[in-house]
Enzyme design. Structure first.
Site, short mmCIF file in Angstrom:
data_model
loop_
_atom_site.label_atom_id
_atom_site.label_comp_id
_atom_site.label_asym_id
_atom_site.label_seq_id
_atom_site.Cartn_x
_atom_site.Cartn_y
_atom_site.Cartn_z
N ASN A 115 0.93 -1.24 0.10
CA ASN A 115 -0.04 0.06 0.07
C ASN A 115 0.75 1.14 -0.04
OD1 ASN A 115 -2.36 -1.60 0.09
ND2 ASN A 115 -2.61 -1.37 2.15
N HIS A 131 5.91 -0.33 -2.61
CA HIS A 131 5.08 0.45 -3.80
C HIS A 131 5.22 1.90 -3.58
CE1 HIS A 131 2.87 -3.50 -5.21
NE2 HIS A 131 4.34 -3.44 -5.64
N CYS A 139 11.05 14.29 -8.65
CA CYS A 139 11.15 14.60 -10.21
C CYS A 139 11.32 13.32 -10.98
CB CYS A 139 12.56 15.41 -10.03
SG CYS A 139 12.53 15.90 -12.11
N CYS A 142 15.14 14.12 -12.98
CA CYS A 142 16.18 13.88 -12.28
C CYS A 142 16.35 13.35 -10.89
CB CYS A 142 16.97 15.34 -12.22
SG CYS A 142 16.13 16.41 -10.92
N THR A 201 -4.78 -9.02 -0.36
CA THR A 201 -4.16 -8.65 -1.58
C THR A 201 -4.67 -9.86 -2.59
OG1 THR A 201 -2.03 -8.86 -2.68
CG2 THR A 201 -1.92 -9.91 -0.60
N SER A 202 -4.80 -9.31 -4.00
CA SER A 202 -5.12 -10.21 -4.94
C SER A 202 -4.01 -11.27 -5.12
CB SER A 202 -5.83 -9.59 -6.04
OG SER A 202 -4.79 -8.43 -6.33
N ASN A 228 -8.71 -13.05 3.44
CA ASN A 228 -9.42 -12.18 2.49
C ASN A 228 -10.91 -12.74 2.23
OD1 ASN A 228 -9.95 -11.15 -0.29
ND2 ASN A 228 -7.84 -11.24 -0.85
N ALA A 245 -10.51 -8.20 6.75
CA ALA A 245 -9.29 -8.13 7.78
C ALA A 245 -9.69 -7.41 8.95
CB ALA A 245 -8.09 -7.28 7.12
#
Ligand code: NAD
Ligand code: ZN
Length: 259
Positions: A115, A131, A139, A142, A201-202, A228, A245
């Site tokens: 997440n 992630h 930026c 750069c 999570t899938s 799940n 959850a």
């Protein structure tokens, strides 16, 4: 606390027994753990202005190259959607568990998340983000960190003060590599844990989805627990907890911590 079905209670009990015998636990969370806080997953259909777009087509490196305005304004919209959201009972239960084991020096609990929100941290957990972070920017040309305050109601693209490149969220998009240190840490935790838990999570977004294989086929042959409400068809799962959850985790953690 919600009344659980007999099968669910049995599976939570199995999970607790398995966790009581473990010294190292690795947890991987996905968008589903934040769903009960009101943050939509990528499997949920988008609403309002964005209902004709698929999230996967916007959280995408190619999309930003083609149309940076579109992707930036979608992220500004998502930030507005997420900014007031708060951790739910699942985030709080994990934080309580992590802190309890740390204080008791009992066993190791590593929390890895896909997440980009900060609800684990808001609840008091230490989490490794595979992630990136919704609230950070850099930026696109750069890579300089852009830490000036950003008005999330403004959809206008911002230019880098060093090179005039476009500022983008510091998020790993589809088609991009994971941050090296975080990924190494996640792989090591998966390879050395005795129990691996996937929550919300899938399990189709790689490479994160491959962590479960690393855990299962390591010398420790980790037991795999999945939480799940819509179970994945992953044959490696040993204990399936088919529940939200926010319903299952408080029960599981309460039982685990009450010796
Ligand atoms: P996903 O959208 O692919 O899958 C979400 C999963 O959560 C589904 O399997 C669904 O059945 C499950 N789920 C739904 N409600 C749940 C609940 N209450 N409790 C437990 N599970 C529940 O999410 P993903 O696997 O994390 O992968 C997609 C990518 O989306 C990730 O890279 C992530 O960075 C990104 N994303 C992040 C956020 C966030 O930060 N909150 C939100 C959306 C997407
Ligand atoms: Zn720059």
């Amino acid at each position: 606390m919600t009344q659980l079905s007999p099968i669910l209670s049995t599976n939570i009990e199995k999970a607790v027994n398995c966790l009581r015998q473990s010294d190292t636990v690795c947890i991987l969370t996905g968008a589903g753990i934040s769903a009960e806080s009101g943050i939509p997953t990528f499997r949920d259909k988008q609403t309002g202005l964005w209902e004709n777009y698929r999230a996967e087509d916007l959280a995408n490196a190619g999309a930003f190259e083609r149309d940076p305005n579109l992707v930036w304004s979608w992220y500004q919209w998502r930030r507005n959607l997420v900014k007031d959201k708060q951790p739910n009972p699942a985030h709080h239960a994990l934080a309580r568990w992590q802190q309890a084991w740390q204080q008791q020096n009992k066993a190791e609990l590593t929390l890895i998340t896909q997440n980009v929100d900060d609800l684990h941290e808001q609840a008091g957990s230490i989490a490794t983000h595979l992630h990136g972070h919704l609230w950070k920017n850099r930026c696109s040309k750069c890579d300089a960190i852009y830490d000036m305050p950003i008005d999330y109601t403004d959809a206008q693209l911002i230019h880098c003060p060093h090179c005039q490149g476009f500022i983008r969220p510091d998020i790993v998009w589809f088609g991009e590599g994971l941050p090296v240190d975080e990924w190494l840490h996640a792989k090591l935790s998966a390879r050395t844990c005795q129990v691996f838990i996937t929550i919300g999570t899938s399990s189709i977004v790689y490479p994160a989805a491959g962590l479960v294989d690393l855990a299962k086929y390591s010398p420790y042959q980790a037991k795999i627990i999945e939480i799940n409400p819509n179970p994945t068809d992953n044959p490696m799962v040993d204990i399936q907890i088919q529940a939200k959850a926010g319903e299952a985790l408080p029960q599981l953690v309460n039982q685990l911590l009450s010796e």
